[in-house]
Write an enzyme that holds these catalytic residues in place. Sequence first.
Site: not given
Ligand code: G3I
Length: 391
Positions: A171, A277
Amino acid sequence: MNKSILLLAVPIVVVAAPLAMSRNSTTPMSEVTETQAVTPLKNAFKGKFRIGAAVSTAMLQGQDDGSTQLVKTHFDSVTAENAMKPAEIQPREGEFTFANADKLVEIAEQSGGSVVGHTLVWHSQTPGWFFQGKDGQPVTREVALARLQAHIKAVVGRYKGRIKEWDVVNEAINDGPGLLRQTPWLKAVGEDYLAEAFRAAHEADPDAILVYNDYNIELDYKRPKALELVKKLLDQKVPIHAVGIQSHWRIENPPLAETEKAIQEFSALGLKVMITELDMGVLPTRYQGADVSRREAMTPEQMAVMNPYTKGLPDEVAVKHGEKLKEAFDLFLKYRKNIGRVTLWGVNDGHSWLNNFPVRGRTDYPLLFDRALKPKPAFFSIQKAAEAVGK
Ligand code: G3I
């Protein structure tokens, strides 16, 4: 479908009632019986392209073995949804946490699958230490570049020969004016951070397939920029081998015509196309894309409209979801010589990021398996699509 990617602060939502759908092209949920033989999905795609799934950290930590078993049975490619992002794998300089990534490689090797390393360079989920000195001040270009190269060398080097494909840069293209998104990497290193990242990855594993990954680069508004970017990299003899089209779509209108043009145009540059994705959301939204910095704010009344299926997915919507995914896979299979992989961004609906994006706390149904880990109509519709074509 409104191509605008900008959100209104408080969206005015018009929710089209689910259309009455023909039931002849996809087995509706109520008719998918337990006894229906569920043959491994990967068998149908063998010799065409790898069929993959994103693996959550919960799965890697043994908290969702049911989904993990589905991955081993049905997919021959796995991507770490979060476990291999910079913040997760090198949270502090020199401190690496490889356990989850090691587990992913183990799962893949146990089931004969391949691993996609996601992702080495991104503006999100990247700790600030890459860009700051001990005094908290921005580091020089030389220091930032050295840190970028050291991260890539350590991570790609550890899995040399075992992880055969890397989302090197994720990105980097700006949705607004101008080519490049104003990321910390661009500010710290300069425009050549992309080329340097690909060169470092290639040096660490010369046999790895190196991918530029982004969302909406299939769409008319953004595809020209993606073509411009990869042409620049190719002109500089940068080792880039594929483009990843993330494909975060919705059933209202998956952008298949634009995607076909994108597959043709990226392939014409000699690049492989990866669908990296894929998910097919069923909830109403005006937002298209995956820019995680954006969120929709909702009033309770709007949530009632924007989150209509909290008690389950109506059969007709499940059938439409299956039909839209079948249409997508019919396109992918038409270009199976140009496509190396199609990865679903998750295994079961309950773990999809779309349950919290662009609105937190919703109940979406974007994937192939439901919350009870049962295959949905979409599973069977894409299996049928794959079985209908030769290698
Ligand atoms: O691990 C922490 C946890 O300890 C905490 O309690 C919790 C509270 O919010 O957050 C957890 O981290 C989260 C992480 O996913 C793991 O679950 C983050 O908040 C959350 O923002 C993160 O979201 C991920 C996102 O990327 C972050 O930008 C999504 O799971 C994931 O599917 C998403 O994937 C991205 C690709 O990498 C790139 N392309 C876009 C796609 C969708 O955004």
